[in-house]
Write an enzyme that holds these catalytic residues in place. Structure first.
Site, PDB file in Angstrom:
ATOM      1  N   PHE A 136       0.858  -1.186   0.000  1.00  0.00           N
ATOM      2  CA  PHE A 136       0.000   0.000   0.000  1.00  0.00           C
ATOM      3  C   PHE A 136       0.891   1.231   0.000  1.00  0.00           C
ATOM      4  O   PHE A 136       1.759   1.378   0.856  1.00  0.00           O
ATOM      5  CB  PHE A 136      -0.931   0.043   1.212  1.00  0.00           C
ATOM      6  CG  PHE A 136      -1.830   1.255   1.184  1.00  0.00           C
ATOM      7  CD1 PHE A 136      -3.011   1.245   0.446  1.00  0.00           C
ATOM      8  CD2 PHE A 136      -1.479   2.426   1.854  1.00  0.00           C
ATOM      9  CE1 PHE A 136      -3.826   2.370   0.392  1.00  0.00           C
ATOM     10  CE2 PHE A 136      -2.296   3.562   1.791  1.00  0.00           C
ATOM     11  CZ  PHE A 136      -3.473   3.532   1.062  1.00  0.00           C
ATOM     12  N   ASP A 221       9.256   2.501   1.469  1.00  0.00           N
ATOM     13  CA  ASP A 221       8.124   3.240   2.024  1.00  0.00           C
ATOM     14  C   ASP A 221       8.106   2.971   3.523  1.00  0.00           C
ATOM     15  O   ASP A 221       7.690   1.901   3.971  1.00  0.00           O
ATOM     16  CB  ASP A 221       6.830   2.765   1.352  1.00  0.00           C
ATOM     17  CG  ASP A 221       5.597   3.489   1.885  1.00  0.00           C
ATOM     18  OD1 ASP A 221       5.666   4.069   2.982  1.00  0.00           O
ATOM     19  OD2 ASP A 221       4.559   3.452   1.200  1.00  0.00           O
ATOM     20  N   LYS A 250       3.142   9.984   8.314  1.00  0.00           N
ATOM     21  CA  LYS A 250       2.448   9.577   9.549  1.00  0.00           C
ATOM     22  C   LYS A 250       3.125  10.117  10.810  1.00  0.00           C
ATOM     23  O   LYS A 250       2.943  11.283  11.133  1.00  0.00           O
ATOM     24  CB  LYS A 250       2.267   8.064   9.579  1.00  0.00           C
ATOM     25  CG  LYS A 250       1.286   7.585   8.495  1.00  0.00           C
ATOM     26  CD  LYS A 250       0.678   6.220   8.740  1.00  0.00           C
ATOM     27  CE  LYS A 250      -0.535   5.995   7.860  1.00  0.00           C
ATOM     28  NZ  LYS A 250      -0.276   5.273   6.630  1.00  0.00           N
TER      29      LYS A 250
HETATM   30  C1  LIG Z   1      -0.621   5.594   5.122  1.00  0.00           C
HETATM   31  C2  LIG Z   1       0.332   5.088   4.129  1.00  0.00           C
HETATM   32  C3  LIG Z   1       0.545   5.762   2.915  1.00  0.00           C
HETATM   33  C4  LIG Z   1      -0.242   6.975   2.501  1.00  0.00           C
HETATM   34  O1  LIG Z   1      -0.020   8.043   3.365  1.00  0.00           O
HETATM   35  P1  LIG Z   1      -1.081   9.263   3.423  1.00  0.00           P
HETATM   36  O2  LIG Z   1      -0.487  10.198   4.439  1.00  0.00           O
HETATM   37  O3  LIG Z   1      -2.383   8.660   3.850  1.00  0.00           O
HETATM   38  O4  LIG Z   1      -1.143   9.869   2.094  1.00  0.00           O
HETATM   39  C5  LIG Z   1       1.514   5.263   2.064  1.00  0.00           C
HETATM   40  N1  LIG Z   1       2.243   4.178   2.387  1.00  0.00           N
HETATM   41  C6  LIG Z   1       2.050   3.505   3.546  1.00  0.00           C
HETATM   42  C7  LIG Z   1       2.901   2.327   3.844  1.00  0.00           C
HETATM   43  C8  LIG Z   1       1.080   3.924   4.441  1.00  0.00           C
HETATM   44  O5  LIG Z   1       0.884   3.241   5.567  1.00  0.00           O
END
Ligand SMILES: *Cc1c(COP(=O)(O)O)cnc(C)c1O
Length: 395
Positions: A136, A221, A250
């Protein structure tokens, strides 16, 4: 009181979420309170965001002071907070250059653009990305293009071209997707939304070696698994496998909407140059005051050491639950990013937990996810286990 708010909300907001029928009002430490005064022990932290818990005095003070000083400048100027936050994040991430964004999705977008620009500058003709199944990375067209869950992508196709998917933790599968056009491989060191799957060390080492051999960039990520959640500042530091580009968000702002992507000098010198990328808000003084405060608090309060300790206790208790409960099949996770594989529908358990005053969330299909504030104590773990046990039984 809840009812009136909820009705108004459902008439005004676009129906893109199945929200819980709860209106939250305030937080303190690891607890949240709704408008009726009901208390919830929070093992979700706003989806891995509120790592310092709620109402941390030093964090609040930094933000209040910054409101008095300056909220916004645009990126045509430097501000003191952006200088401080960039310096602190550079040190914490062991990267050389940082670009601030407003979200995780934007951090991924920037990382993808940085990789494409690197290939372009070097004249390699490479443009393909390899991403992982169950990954994701966000909901914008670019981030969605590398997100490995088909039902998220399908309604919005065609997405960006040149993306291939491989099996996470399967090096042969990654190898099979590499071509002479592969420009970058993007993955989460611990997959979050997809169901809490930690990478195996050998897998990350293998991917790193493939990238080095073929001048492919490795993008991590760390939006969910980073910022102390796995017991090191960024998850890759626990694996000893360093990416070329990384995305963060985050918890770096503890609730301020902020993200960042960062890269090594090797990438930066061939990548985004003036005019290639920009943002109005990214790196604004208010957001950066938040990031700087968070990083200072991490250091001062030894948050990493705390996570290393309390997560051992959490794992023990969860493993005991796996043994004692016939509803819980297995535990997966790293540090304070844990998932329980359930035999009952996760949604039902989450709802029951809420009734008992515990916030947990789901991930993937049948995984109960815990990403609590990093400041939780053993007493919070015990309280959680008590409430969760009841929810598991009753659901
Ligand atoms: C939450 C998340 C995203 C997206 O981040 P947003 O701040 O919601 O745009 C991308 N990658 C990972 C692994 C995430 O947990």
């Amino acid at each position: 009181m809840n009812k009136n708010y909820i009705q108004t909300a459902e008439e005004a907001l676009l129906h893109t979420y199945n929200r819980f029928q709860i209106v939250l009002e305030k937080g303190a430490g690891a607890y949240l309170y709704d408008v009726n005064g009901k208390e919830y022990l929070d093992f979700a932290a706003g989806i891995a965001v509120c790592s310092l818990g709620y109402g941390h005095p030093k964090y609040k003070e930094a933000l209040k002071n910054q409101i008095d000083e300056l909220m916004h400048t645009s990126n045509l100027f430097y501000s003191v907070p952006v200088v401080n936050a960039a310096q602190a994040l550079k040190k914490a991430s062991q990267m050389d250059r940082v670009f601030f964004t407003n979200s995780g999705t934007e951090a991924i977008e920037g990382a993808l653009k940085a990789a494409r620009k690197y290939a372009y500058t070097k004249g390699t003709g490479k443009y393909e990305f390899i991403a992982m199944n169950h990954s994701f990375h966000g909901r914008s067209m670019g981030a969605l293009s590398v997100t490995g869950t088909e039902h998220y992508r399908t309604p919005f196709e065609p997405l960006i071209s040149g993306v291939k998917f491989a099996e996470f933790n399967n090096l042969e599968s990654v190898k099979a997707q590499i071509t002479d056009k592969t420009c970058a491989i993007v993955l989460e060191p611990v997959q979050g939304e997809g169901g809490i799957y930690p990478a195996e060390r050998a897998f990350l080492e293998g991917v790193r070696a493939l990238c080095d051999e073929q001048d492919i960039l490795l993008i991590f990520d760390e939006i969910q698994c980073g910022m102390g959640r796995c017991g090191t500042m960024f998850a890759w530091q626990g694996y000893g496998v360093k990416p070329d580009i990384m995305a963060m968000a985050k918890a770096i702002g503890n609730g301020i909407p902020v993200g960042a992507f960062a890269m090594t000098e090797k990438v930066a010198e061939h990548s985004l140059a003036p005019g290639d990328h920009g943002t109005t808000y990214g790196g604004n003084p208010f957001a950066c005051a938040g990031v700087d405060a968070v990083l200072k608090i991490f250091e001062k309060e030894h948050i990493l050491e705390h996570v290393q300790k309390v997560s051992v206790y959490l794992e023990e208790k969860l493993d005991a639950l796996v043994k004692s409960s016939d509803v819980v099949e297995a535990r997966r996770g790293k540090g304070l990013m844990q998932g329980l594989v359930l035999k009952k529908p996760v949604g039902d358990v989450v709802k029951k937990a809420l009734e008992h005053g515990l916030i947990v969330i789901s991930a993937g299909g049948n995984v109960l996810r815990m990403v609590p504030p990093l400041v939780i104590t053993e007493a919070h773990v015990n309280e959680m286990i008590g409430k969760l046990s009841k929810a598991l039984e009753e659901a």
